[in-house]
Design a protein around this motif. Structure first.
Motif, mmCIF file in Angstrom:
data_model
loop_
_atom_site.group_PDB
_atom_site.id
_atom_site.type_symbol
_atom_site.label_atom_id
_atom_site.label_comp_id
_atom_site.label_asym_id
_atom_site.label_seq_id
_atom_site.Cartn_x
_atom_site.Cartn_y
_atom_site.Cartn_z
ATOM 1 N N THR A 267 0.832 -1.199 0.000
ATOM 2 C CA THR A 267 0.000 0.000 0.000
ATOM 3 C C THR A 267 0.868 1.250 0.000
ATOM 4 N N LYS A 268 1.900 1.252 0.836
ATOM 5 C CA LYS A 268 2.815 2.401 0.869
ATOM 6 C C LYS A 268 3.559 2.557 -0.452
ATOM 7 N N LEU A 269 3.947 1.447 -1.059
ATOM 8 C CA LEU A 269 4.663 1.498 -2.335
ATOM 9 C C LEU A 269 3.781 2.086 -3.429
ATOM 10 N N VAL A 270 2.555 1.640 -3.530
ATOM 11 C CA VAL A 270 1.639 2.153 -4.552
ATOM 12 C C VAL A 270 1.330 3.626 -4.301
ATOM 13 N N ASN A 271 1.117 3.986 -3.047
ATOM 14 C CA ASN A 271 0.856 5.394 -2.728
ATOM 15 C C ASN A 271 2.053 6.273 -3.062
ATOM 16 N N SER A 272 3.256 5.790 -2.819
ATOM 17 C CA SER A 272 4.441 6.591 -3.130
ATOM 18 C C SER A 272 4.627 6.755 -4.627
ATOM 19 N N LEU A 273 4.189 5.776 -5.424
ATOM 20 C CA LEU A 273 4.270 5.923 -6.880
ATOM 21 C C LEU A 273 3.371 7.054 -7.371
ATOM 22 N N PHE A 274 2.226 7.222 -6.732
ATOM 23 C CA PHE A 274 1.328 8.310 -7.125
ATOM 24 C C PHE A 274 1.765 9.652 -6.553
ATOM 25 N N ASP A 275 2.474 9.648 -5.432
ATOM 26 C CA ASP A 275 2.928 10.887 -4.802
ATOM 27 C C ASP A 275 4.251 11.387 -5.381
ATOM 28 N N ALA A 276 5.015 10.528 -6.028
ATOM 29 C CA ALA A 276 6.353 10.883 -6.503
ATOM 30 C C ALA A 276 6.360 12.041 -7.508
ATOM 31 N N PRO A 277 5.472 12.081 -8.507
ATOM 32 C CA PRO A 277 5.529 13.214 -9.446
ATOM 33 C C PRO A 277 5.371 14.571 -8.761
ATOM 34 N N ALA A 278 4.500 14.660 -7.782
ATOM 35 C CA ALA A 278 4.325 15.924 -7.063
ATOM 36 C C ALA A 278 5.592 16.295 -6.301
ATOM 37 N N GLU A 279 6.260 15.300 -5.736
ATOM 38 C CA GLU A 279 7.506 15.556 -5.017
ATOM 39 C C GLU A 279 8.601 16.049 -5.972
ATOM 40 N N PHE A 280 8.683 15.442 -7.151
ATOM 41 C CA PHE A 280 9.678 15.885 -8.130
ATOM 42 C C PHE A 280 9.391 17.304 -8.603
ATOM 43 N N VAL A 281 8.130 17.642 -8.775
ATOM 44 C CA VAL A 281 7.772 19.009 -9.179
ATOM 45 C C VAL A 281 8.149 19.992 -8.078
ATOM 46 N N ASP A 282 7.915 19.622 -6.829
ATOM 47 C CA ASP A 282 8.289 20.494 -5.713
ATOM 48 C C ASP A 282 9.795 20.728 -5.673
ATOM 49 N N VAL A 283 10.566 19.680 -5.890
ATOM 50 C CA VAL A 283 12.025 19.815 -5.872
ATOM 51 C C VAL A 283 12.499 20.634 -7.070
ATOM 52 N N ALA A 284 11.948 20.359 -8.253
ATOM 53 C CA ALA A 284 12.382 21.049 -9.468
ATOM 54 C C ALA A 284 12.006 22.525 -9.445
#
Length: 73
Positions: A6-23
């Motif tokens: 569950t955490k792995l699947v949720n992190s896959l959906f949350d990752a693009p937002a995190e990359f946008v925040d960093v970029a």
């Protein structure tokens, strides 16, 4: 185990937002994220090509009647 998946699947959906925040922190961060994506994409593409070539070579028949002769010069 279900919690991990569950955490792995949720992190896959949350990752693009995190990359946008960093970029969006600055031009250097955006450049580093873009170069990282380029390197990872190139490695995945190269691995995919090599894997596909291996599968094609595995599935194509071997012709034992073929004779290899040196070229005439």
């Amino acid at each position: 185990m279900a919690s991990f998946l569950t955490k792995l699947v949720n992190s896959l959906f949350d990752a693009p937002a995190e990359f946008v925040d960093v970029a969006s922190q600055g031009p250097i961060s955006a450049l580093l994220v873009a170069l990282g994506a380029l390197f990872v994409g190139a490695a995945v593409l190269a691995g995919g090509v090599l894997g596909l070539r291996a599968v094609v070579d595995l599935l194509t028949p071997f012709r034992s009647d073929r004779v290899h002769r040196p070229r005439d010069r």
